[in-house]
Design a protein around this motif. Structure first.
Motif, PDB file in Angstrom:
ATOM      1  N   LEU A 187       0.840  -1.201   0.000  1.00 28.51           N
ATOM      2  CA  LEU A 187       0.000   0.000   0.000  1.00 28.51           C
ATOM      3  C   LEU A 187       0.876   1.253   0.000  1.00 28.51           C
ATOM      4  N   GLY A 188       2.017   1.142   0.724  1.00 23.06           N
ATOM      5  CA  GLY A 188       2.937   2.278   0.775  1.00 23.06           C
ATOM      6  C   GLY A 188       3.550   2.589  -0.568  1.00 23.06           C
ATOM      7  N   ARG A 189       3.529   1.632  -1.482  1.00 16.77           N
ATOM      8  CA  ARG A 189       4.064   1.914  -2.814  1.00 16.77           C
ATOM      9  C   ARG A 189       2.979   2.355  -3.766  1.00 16.77           C
ATOM     10  N   GLY A 190       1.794   2.547  -3.256  1.00 21.26           N
ATOM     11  CA  GLY A 190       0.748   3.150  -4.083  1.00 21.26           C
ATOM     12  C   GLY A 190      -0.275   2.162  -4.623  1.00 21.26           C
ATOM     13  N   LEU A 191      -0.129   0.876  -4.268  1.00 22.25           N
ATOM     14  CA  LEU A 191      -1.133  -0.082  -4.736  1.00 22.25           C
ATOM     15  C   LEU A 191      -2.411   0.091  -3.942  1.00 22.25           C
ATOM     16  N   ARG A 192      -3.544  -0.216  -4.629  1.00 23.15           N
ATOM     17  CA  ARG A 192      -4.800  -0.206  -3.906  1.00 23.15           C
ATOM     18  C   ARG A 192      -5.069  -1.611  -3.387  1.00 23.15           C
ATOM     19  N   VAL A 193      -6.094  -1.695  -2.558  1.00 21.46           N
ATOM     20  CA  VAL A 193      -6.333  -2.969  -1.869  1.00 21.46           C
ATOM     21  C   VAL A 193      -6.456  -4.128  -2.863  1.00 21.46           C
TER      22      VAL A 193
ATOM     23  N   LEU B 587      12.106  10.015  -4.786  1.00 20.09           N
ATOM     24  CA  LEU B 587      11.339   9.699  -5.993  1.00 20.09           C
ATOM     25  C   LEU B 587      10.271   8.647  -5.709  1.00 20.09           C
ATOM     26  N   GLY B 588      10.632   7.651  -4.899  1.00 23.31           N
ATOM     27  CA  GLY B 588       9.706   6.556  -4.612  1.00 23.31           C
ATOM     28  C   GLY B 588       8.408   7.045  -4.000  1.00 23.31           C
ATOM     29  N   ARG B 589       8.529   8.085  -3.153  1.00 25.82           N
ATOM     30  CA  ARG B 589       7.328   8.573  -2.493  1.00 25.82           C
ATOM     31  C   ARG B 589       6.383   9.212  -3.512  1.00 25.82           C
ATOM     32  N   MET B 590       6.971   9.929  -4.451  1.00 32.18           N
ATOM     33  CA  MET B 590       6.126  10.585  -5.448  1.00 32.18           C
ATOM     34  C   MET B 590       5.450   9.540  -6.331  1.00 32.18           C
ATOM     35  N   ARG B 595       0.752   6.697  -8.201  1.00 31.23           N
ATOM     36  CA  ARG B 595       0.129   5.423  -8.535  1.00 31.23           C
ATOM     37  C   ARG B 595      -1.216   5.284  -7.819  1.00 31.23           C
ATOM     38  N   HIS B 596      -1.209   5.622  -6.542  1.00 31.11           N
ATOM     39  CA  HIS B 596      -2.415   5.513  -5.747  1.00 31.11           C
ATOM     40  C   HIS B 596      -3.508   6.432  -6.292  1.00 31.11           C
ATOM     41  N   GLU B 597      -3.117   7.673  -6.504  1.00 30.96           N
ATOM     42  CA  GLU B 597      -4.081   8.676  -6.969  1.00 30.96           C
ATOM     43  C   GLU B 597      -4.652   8.280  -8.326  1.00 30.96           C
ATOM     44  N   GLN B 616      12.527  -0.218  -9.618  1.00 30.47           N
ATOM     45  CA  GLN B 616      13.018   1.146  -9.814  1.00 30.47           C
ATOM     46  C   GLN B 616      12.105   2.187  -9.151  1.00 30.47           C
ATOM     47  N   ASP B 617      10.821   1.812  -8.979  1.00 27.00           N
ATOM     48  CA  ASP B 617       9.857   2.758  -8.406  1.00 27.00           C
ATOM     49  C   ASP B 617      10.239   3.190  -7.000  1.00 27.00           C
ATOM     50  N   ASP B 618      10.827   2.208  -6.298  1.00 27.25           N
ATOM     51  CA  ASP B 618      11.026   2.442  -4.875  1.00 27.25           C
ATOM     52  C   ASP B 618      12.341   3.176  -4.628  1.00 27.25           C
TER      53      ASP B 618
END
Lengths: 236, 754
Positions: A187-193, B587-590, B595-597, B616-618
């Protein structure tokens, strides 16, 4: 653009909700959103922390414990007479039948993290499209709290620095299980559930359960930390 | 060179004073004593015995009576007593012959009184005379008359106050003269105290010496005062010319002592009167020349008035009448009290009128020095007291001392005497406290408090002189500190309440202090500059992004569009407040946030997202704020475009970087991009904004038509302008060198269409 489906729950007689928001228009709009999302729900609106606490004292006792149809409280954090965190803590302590949900305009993780630690079971961003809001409300109500990447990262840090002995071992509240850590990382890497579920080979429902558990552990560990801090300073 | 510490001068003067007082008392008390009080009663009844001491040798004498003669059965015949024998001050004789005869009679009488048995011939009221043999004893302290104590007190006070003023400014001629005048009063008063309080007679030789001291002191006081008013408050003559004053009066004094003057009034009273007149004249002259200096005039008014009233009263009541052959109006012994007026007046005037440029602090040094001496005195008294305790009471006394006095003494010692410093480890914290004070006034206040705590100086004042570095001056009496903590350069004088000097260790400490202070101030300034830059950045971004967006929303007629614009504006605000221009988010945080948004937005729109995790994302690679802002805004804009216009079902996103440049490819399976969008038609506002952003960040955009849908590729440098990276510590006219440098580079966006 295709409109998202608009599922509504069946009529739930006697279900109530409280909106705590000092902006009149926003409050009216949030009340409307709740009414849209949950058929037959009776929504009250208050504009201050004091009024919210008063409502909880007089009405909050009627909330059904251990019911699928828990009451809902939408809480703005910045209230004219204090912080919404106090209301969340009050609900967390005395009103198990109410689900406290933070409604905020800015998703800065510090405030949201503190709110979750205080016992919030979800948060909503007020600027979202009404359809989206309804959708998120249903998710929270269904036991799938949101977790943004930045809050997931914050949680990982929090539990990493937490001393295991600092928290009484209430169902391992002071530590995360390996699975929970995996979930938080994804989740911290931006994945959704749903995506995290796919990566881990689990069902979204299971992942949502983990997230809910992490919320609970953060709440317990924060409370324990606060108690330890208080006793260390001789406050208790 | 030996530097006299203020406290040493005061302590030295105190010891000298104690010695002089002891000597005076010893001489006065070691004279033979009969226990009779005599008074000259006129020509016919020369000397009356007005009282006898109840426990003295003469206690049995019948009163009233008069003293007729003093004799001794064994030796010479009885000496008849004359009225002049009990005169208080021999200066009143008109001729030196009279004085000489008086001294001779004093010698004779004193010799008689020193015999074991003295025969007093007294006449009772009825006229009968009788002879009484008495054995002279030692004079008890309590028998000394009030006049003795007045003279002793005046002399001691003048000496101590003079020394205390001298201690403050030992190098100043004015304070030296003032102290000299006080010492002269002491010499004069102590000598007079002995002979004027004699019972009947002291040895003539001793008398002559004491009288000479009295004259030296009296004239010396006048000389010192004349010289003082010649140079204070304003210097009227060169200090060298001050020697003229003794050049005139010392020969006169010598002539008087050697009895070479035409008459005693000419030799003794006249110079005193002339001196007094000169003092008045000099005060008048000073008053006139200081007309345009109110401070000097205020000081002069006070000091001049004290001197004229004090010395003037003494001279006019005791000296002047003799010159016109009249009786003094008041006893000389009592009249000496007037001199105390001068010195008490000065002590009172120091704080108020800044006499001799001293201030209230001058009292404190006396106070603290006095506290030290007092504690030692109590210690000594206790030791003596304990010695005389009977054994049974000794235990209780020791308990009292142990549990009562010693803790109290330690408290007093720490409060008034002990040197208070600051532990080294607290120094840094103290300095941080100073530099973190919010207002400049507060910083300055805390800085002074810290210096006070560290060095406890009696004086701390600002100086207008340029002080570049810490320097110890005046042999350690003062230290100068360069400007720091919003405070001008400071001069600290008399460290540790004047009890110690600044040494090299203190100089090092002060240097370290100033260095740390300047260092933290520099950091603070850099921090403040950073926050100003940050404010400017936020203001500019709010204006450029949010302002422009809200403006476009203002002219939308479709409510749904307006809502969208408002939401985008809120998103912009989020980006602006979450980014710190000095912070470099990884960079990973952005990528995670994007990705989430993107996932949430596409899901809400019913579009599938294909954006697999990539190691590489992280990346912890730091990202400049401008790059971060540009990249996320462009990314967001493209996703918005797809949701709104492309009719896509699926979006594929790939992000990769080579450590220098960041590239994202966003491909959709929609209807394909319209040529109008590329040409900048009104509907292409968002896209044009995107192009501008990317150009500003020195990057480029490539848009390709796919067989089904569109692919957009954005490439931007990770650090917008690596060479011109902003430096926090160096002042820079441009708030955002990196960002602006990129605008100046003015790379034209390359838009390829295939």
């Amino acid at each position: 653009m295709s409109a998202p489906p608009k599922p509504t729950k069946g009529p739930t007689a006697g279900r109530r909700a409280l909106v705590i928001e000092d902006q009149n228009d926003t409050r009216a709009w949030l009340i409307q959103t709740l009414v849209t999302a949950f058929d037959g729900i009776a929504v009250a609106g208050v504009a201050s922390r004091a009024a919210a606490l008063a409502w909880l004292r007089t009405e909050g006792g009627g909330a059904p414990a251990d019911s699928a149809a828990k009451w809902i409280a939408l809480i703005d954090l910045g209230l004219p007479d204090g912080s919404g965190l106090d209301i969340i803590r009050e609900i967390d302590r005395r009103h198990g039948g109410i689900v406290p949900i933070v409604t905020t305009i800015y998703d800065d993780d510090q405030h949201l993290f503190d709110a979750i630690a205080a016992g919030a079971q979800g948060y909503l961003l007020k600027d979202q499209h009404p359809d989206m809001l309804v959708q998120y409300l249903h998710r929270i109500d269904g036991g799938e709290p949101p977790l943004s990447p930045s809050i997931a990262q914050r949680m990982l840090k929090h539990f990493a620095r937490l001393k295991p002995q600092a928290v009484p071992d209430e169902a391992g509240a002071g530590t995360l299980t390996a699975r929970e850590i995996d979930v938080l990382r994804l989740l911290g890497r931006g994945l959704r559930v749903a995506e995290a579920a796919r990566v881990l080979g689990l069902t979204p429902h299971t992942i949502a359960g983990y997230v809910k558990n992490i919320y609970r552990k953060l709440n317990i560990s924060s409370r324990a930390e606060a108690a330890i801090e208080a006793s260390r300073r001789g406050l208790t | 060179m030996i530097v006299l510490l203020p406290s040493r001068i005061v302590q030295g003067a105190t010891l000298l004073c104690l010695a002089a007082v002891s000597l005076t008392l010893w001489i006065a008390l070691s004279q033979p004593w009969l226990g009779i009080a005599l008074k000259s009663g006129g020509e016919t009844q020369p000397v009356a015995i007005i009282s006898t001491h109840p426990s003295g040798p003469a206690r049995a004498l019948p009163l009233p009576a008069r003293l007729v003669a003093v004799g001794n059965s064994g030796a010479a015949g009885p000496v008849e007593i004359e009225a002049d024998d009990v005169i208080e001050e021999p200066d009143m004789f008109e001729t030196y012959e009279q004085t000489g005869r008086f001294m001779q009679r004093q010698t004779t009488l004193a010799a008689l009184l020193r015999q074991p048995k003295v025969a007093l011939t007294v006449a009772t009221e009825s006229g009968q005379t009788q002879s009484v043999d008495l054995a002279p004893a030692r004079r008890p302290l309590a028998d000394l008359p009030l006049a003795f104590w007045i003279q002793l007190f005046t002399g001691a006070g003048a000496l101590l106050i003079g020394a205390y003023v001298l201690a403050m400014r030992p190098a100043d001629i004015a304070t030296r003269l003032f102290a000299l005048s006080g010492a002269m009063i002491t010499v004069s008063a102590f000598a007079a105290a002995i002979y004027s309080s004699r019972e009947l007679a002291i040895d003539g030789e001793l008398f002559r010496v004491l009288s000479a001291f009295n004259h030296i002191g009296a004239l010396g006081f006048g000389m010192a005062m004349i010289a003082l008013f010649l140079i204070y408050p304003r210097r009227l003559v060169s200090p060298r010319l001050l020697w003229i004053v003794p050049a005139v009066f010392v020969p006169w004094l010598a002539a008087d002592i050697l009895r070479l003057a035409p008459s005693q009034p000419v030799g003794s009273q006249l110079p005193t009167l002339i001196e007094m007149l000169l003092i008045v004249v000099m005060v008048g002259v000073q008053w006139l020349v200081n007309g345009n200096d109110p401070r000097a005039r205020a000081a002069l008014n006070w000091l001049g008035l004290s001197v004229i009233v004090g010395a003037g009263a003494f001279v006019s009541l005791t000296i002047a009448p003799v010159l016109v052959q009249m009786e003094p109006v008041i006893d000389q012994g009592h009249a000496f009290g007037f001199f105390l007026l001068i010195y008490a007046g000065l002590a009172l005037g120091v704080g108020r009128y800044r006499l001799f440029d001293l201030s209230e602090w001058a009292f404190r040094i006396t106070f603290y020095t006095g506290a030290t001496l007092l504690l030692f005195a109590i210690d000594a008294a206790l030791i003596v007291f304990l010695q005389f305790q009977p054994a049974s009471a000794l235990g209780i006394a020791l308990l009292l001392v142990g549990f009562g006095y010693l803790p109290l003494r330690s408290l007093l010692w720490n409060r008034f005497v002990a040197r208070r410093g600051l532990p080294e480890h607290e120094l840094f914290r103290a300095i941080i406290d100073v530099s973190l004070a919010v207002t400049a006034a507060e910083r300055s206040e805390r800085w002074r408090q810290l210096l006070q705590r560290l060095f406890d100086p009696l004086v701390m004042e600002e100086t207008q002189e340029a002080v570049a570095a810490v320097e110890v001056r005046e042999e350690g009496l003062e230290v100068r500190l360069p400007p720091a903590a919003a405070t001008p350069a400071l001069v600290l004088r008399y460290p540790w309440r004047g009890r110690r000097l600044f040494g090299s260790a203190h100089q090092d400490l002060a240097r370290e202090l100033v260095r740390l202070m300047l260092y933290t101030e520099e950091s603070r300034t850099a921090y403040e500059r950073g926050s100003i830059e940050e404010r400017q950045r936020i203001a500019r971004d709010l204006h450029d992004d949010v302002g422009a967006r809200l403006l476009s929303g203002l002219y939308k007629t479709d409510l749904g569009e307006t809502h969208r614009v408002l939401r985008d504006a809120i998103t912009d605000i989020r980006t602006i407040v979450s980014g710190l221009s000095t912070d470099q988010p990884p960079l990973g945080r952005m990528i995670a946030a994007l990705r989430h948004e993107t996932g949430e937005r596409l899901a809400a729109a019913g579009v599938e997202l294909d954006w697999p995790l990539d190691p590489q994302d992280d990346s912890p690679l730091p990202l400049d704020y401008p790059a971060y802002r540009c990249f996320s805004a462009a990314h967001r804009e493209i996703v918005s475009n797809i949701i709104r216009h492309a009719g896509a079902r699926r979006v594929s996103i790939r992000v990769h970087h080579d450590g220098e440049r960041l590239t994202t490819t966003i491909a959709d399976d929609g209807i394909g991009i319209d040529a109008a969008h590329l040409e900048g038609s009104p509907t292409g506002n968002g896209l044009r904004g995107l192009l501008r952003r990317v150009r500003d960040a020195n990057g480029h955009v490539a848009i390709r038509r796919l067989p089904a849908g569109t692919a957009v590729e954005i490439t931007i440098p990770l650090r917008a302008a690596t060479a011109a990276a902003p430096q926090a510590s160096a002042p820079d006219p441009h708030p955002h060198p990196a960002f602006e440098g990129c605008v100046e580079a003015g790379a034209t966006p390359r838009v390829r269409t295939t």
